[in-house]
Scaffold this active site. Structure first.
Site, short mmCIF file in Angstrom:
data_model
loop_
_atom_site.label_atom_id
_atom_site.label_comp_id
_atom_site.label_asym_id
_atom_site.label_seq_id
_atom_site.Cartn_x
_atom_site.Cartn_y
_atom_site.Cartn_z
N LYS B 54 69.14 -66.86 -34.40
CA LYS B 54 68.20 -67.58 -33.54
C LYS B 54 66.85 -67.73 -34.22
O LYS B 54 66.25 -68.81 -34.20
CB LYS B 54 68.06 -66.87 -32.18
CG LYS B 54 69.28 -67.05 -31.29
CD LYS B 54 69.28 -66.14 -30.06
CE LYS B 54 70.59 -66.29 -29.29
NZ LYS B 54 70.73 -65.30 -28.19
N GLN B 98 67.63 -60.61 -25.32
CA GLN B 98 69.03 -60.57 -25.73
C GLN B 98 69.79 -59.56 -24.88
O GLN B 98 69.39 -58.40 -24.79
CB GLN B 98 69.09 -60.17 -27.22
CG GLN B 98 70.49 -60.20 -27.80
CD GLN B 98 71.06 -61.61 -27.89
OE1 GLN B 98 70.37 -62.53 -28.34
NE2 GLN B 98 72.29 -61.79 -27.45
N ASP B 121 66.72 -69.26 -21.35
CA ASP B 121 68.13 -68.95 -21.08
C ASP B 121 68.58 -69.55 -19.74
O ASP B 121 69.78 -69.66 -19.49
CB ASP B 121 68.33 -67.43 -21.04
CG ASP B 121 69.11 -66.92 -22.24
OD1 ASP B 121 69.70 -67.74 -22.96
OD2 ASP B 121 69.12 -65.69 -22.45
#
Lengths: 297, 297
Positions: B54, B98, B121
């Protein structure tokens, strides 16, 4: 073989009895009385009728009812200040702002200001998100009422094919979430659906919420299906005057459906009953008490 | 008649180019560089790989990348404090924690603490609610990637029959909302669906997101349908060792489908590309600038 008529008026009375019994227990065992505040801005005659009925039903269920009738010229800031007060008021467990509000007030902003835990209309974005992720939410009254009727009529809905006609934020979409939560295979159909009769004909459960008088006819219905009609449309009678009809052609569909809600007397009466149910639920959650059985999603 | 293979890797590269072009414009015309902060708690090797990819992709797109690697023993309070800082940091437009986080940390609480406007997200309850009411939301990356591929392959999706297999909060449910917003007739099927092959066979668009290796076979597929495979399952090879397969039996389904995504190389590469897209979108919304074309839902 005529369809069973799902008597919404009788079932709503039963739900209101359940609410009342639970309120009695809350008062007797915990010294707590659930409270509902309804806020009305301006002088819409239809809204005034609704607000009066809600207040009456709330008191009949043994709960505290507060009505705030504000002048049509009330500023958005003053309305938001009132909502802030009601959010802080420990005797109030449910807050409902009667829509529509006057044009100078941003309805979305007002709904967003209500404490999600007191949002008995279930329109707050947080409640939509909670419902949309299968968590405990305050659920909009009309689809909650439909769900209760379906469970009462059919028992477990698991594995059934459900088709929701209409994708509104206040009925179609939350209805689909509720049916999914009860493990139906759920289809949402709408104005862009190509073969609407064909899609509806797959369904064990049909919920029609589009606002088109008598749209759904018997050819659309799988024999034995359960049909819930959320539509309330006023149409002109040939002989003059008007009458209320649903989105479903009742006489026609009743010939093939297994069960069907009439209009009026079907979904309509359930909506206020579910508002009362939501108020009790909100009160129990606030106090960390067991939720009322048979009154939640 | 073999299916078109939807090359997710190539399309993801295209999306990343679009992101990069938009970032260049933001920097040159507005002096603004979008920034993404990724927070990792503990030492999960798979998570470390993801976080590294990422970061690399973010920098390659010309954006600011910040990585916070916290010790496995980090307290929930310290993590929440960091998120508070990132919420306030004007150079950060996207925040990603995460998952999974260590057991002593409440993941829901952490996700709820992220500013919804920076929630790249798309897991925050407010974003679920916004998506669920058809409003502008931050949309989860995987279903957003599937939507982009479908639009690229099919153009307008309006009126198409879509079946989503799986009702998870991170793929199935948001996918259904996105397809509904694009005016598909949407069915959500799942483990309780009675005739799953029959339901899937109705679909012009199939999105499989269940985590069952090779479950969907050619008999389930209407000839010409577009099949998006979100599954990533590791299975043992007869000759020893393992390989990745999707929820769709690729070789078999490719014989009847019109178009299909492979695994690997289909949906997978789109997820990080959509994370970059979401970061640019969040930046543009924050600054009141036009949203990047072709990168939003």
């Amino acid at each position: 073989m005529a369809a069973t008529v799902i008597d919404g008026k009788a079932f709503a009375a039963k739900v209101r009895e359940r609410v009342k019994a639970h309120v009695t227990r809350l008062v007797e065992e915990h010294g707590v009385m659930p409270g509902l505040a309804v806020v009305l801005v301006g002088e819409n005659p239809a809204s005034e009728v609704y607000v009066r009925s809600k207040g009456k039903a709330t008191r009949e269920a043994g709960m505290k009812s507060v009505e705030h009738k504000l002048d049509a010229a009330t500023s958005e800031a003053d309305l938001l200040a009132l909502i802030g007060e009601l959010n802080r008021d420990e005797t109030i467990h449910g807050i409902l702002v009667q829509l529509p509000v006057p044009d100078h007030i941003d309805a979305d902003k007002v709904l967003a200001a209500i404490d999600p835990a007191k949002d008995v209309d279930g329109f707050h974005i947080s409640n939509v998100g909670l419902l949309g992720t299968g968590q405990k939410a305050m659920v909009p009254c009309t689809p909650l009422g439909c769900l209760m009727m379906l469970r009462e009529e059919l028992g477990s809905l698991s594995g059934m094919e459900a088709v929701v006609i209409g994708r509104s934020n206040i009925v179609g979409k939350p209805m689909a979430q509720l049916l999914l939560k009860d493990s139906c295979t759920v289809t949402i159909a709408h104005s862009r659906t190509r073969d609407l009769p064909g899609v509806v004909r797959r369904a064990d459960i049909v919920v029609a919420a589009v606002g088109r008088p008598n749209m759904v006819t018997s050819e659309w219905i799988k024999p034995g299906a359960t049909v819930i009609d959320v539509g309330i449309n006023r149409i002109e009678k040939p002989e003059g005057g008007t009458r209320l009809v649903g989105d479903v052609d009742y006489e026609d569909v009743a010939k093939v459906a297994g069960a069907i809600t009439p209009v009026p007397g079907g979904v309509g009466p359930m909506t206020i009953a579910c508002l009362l149910a939501n108020t009790v639920t909100a009160c129990c959650r606030k106090l960390g008490l067991a939720e009322p059985e048979g009154l939640t999603a």
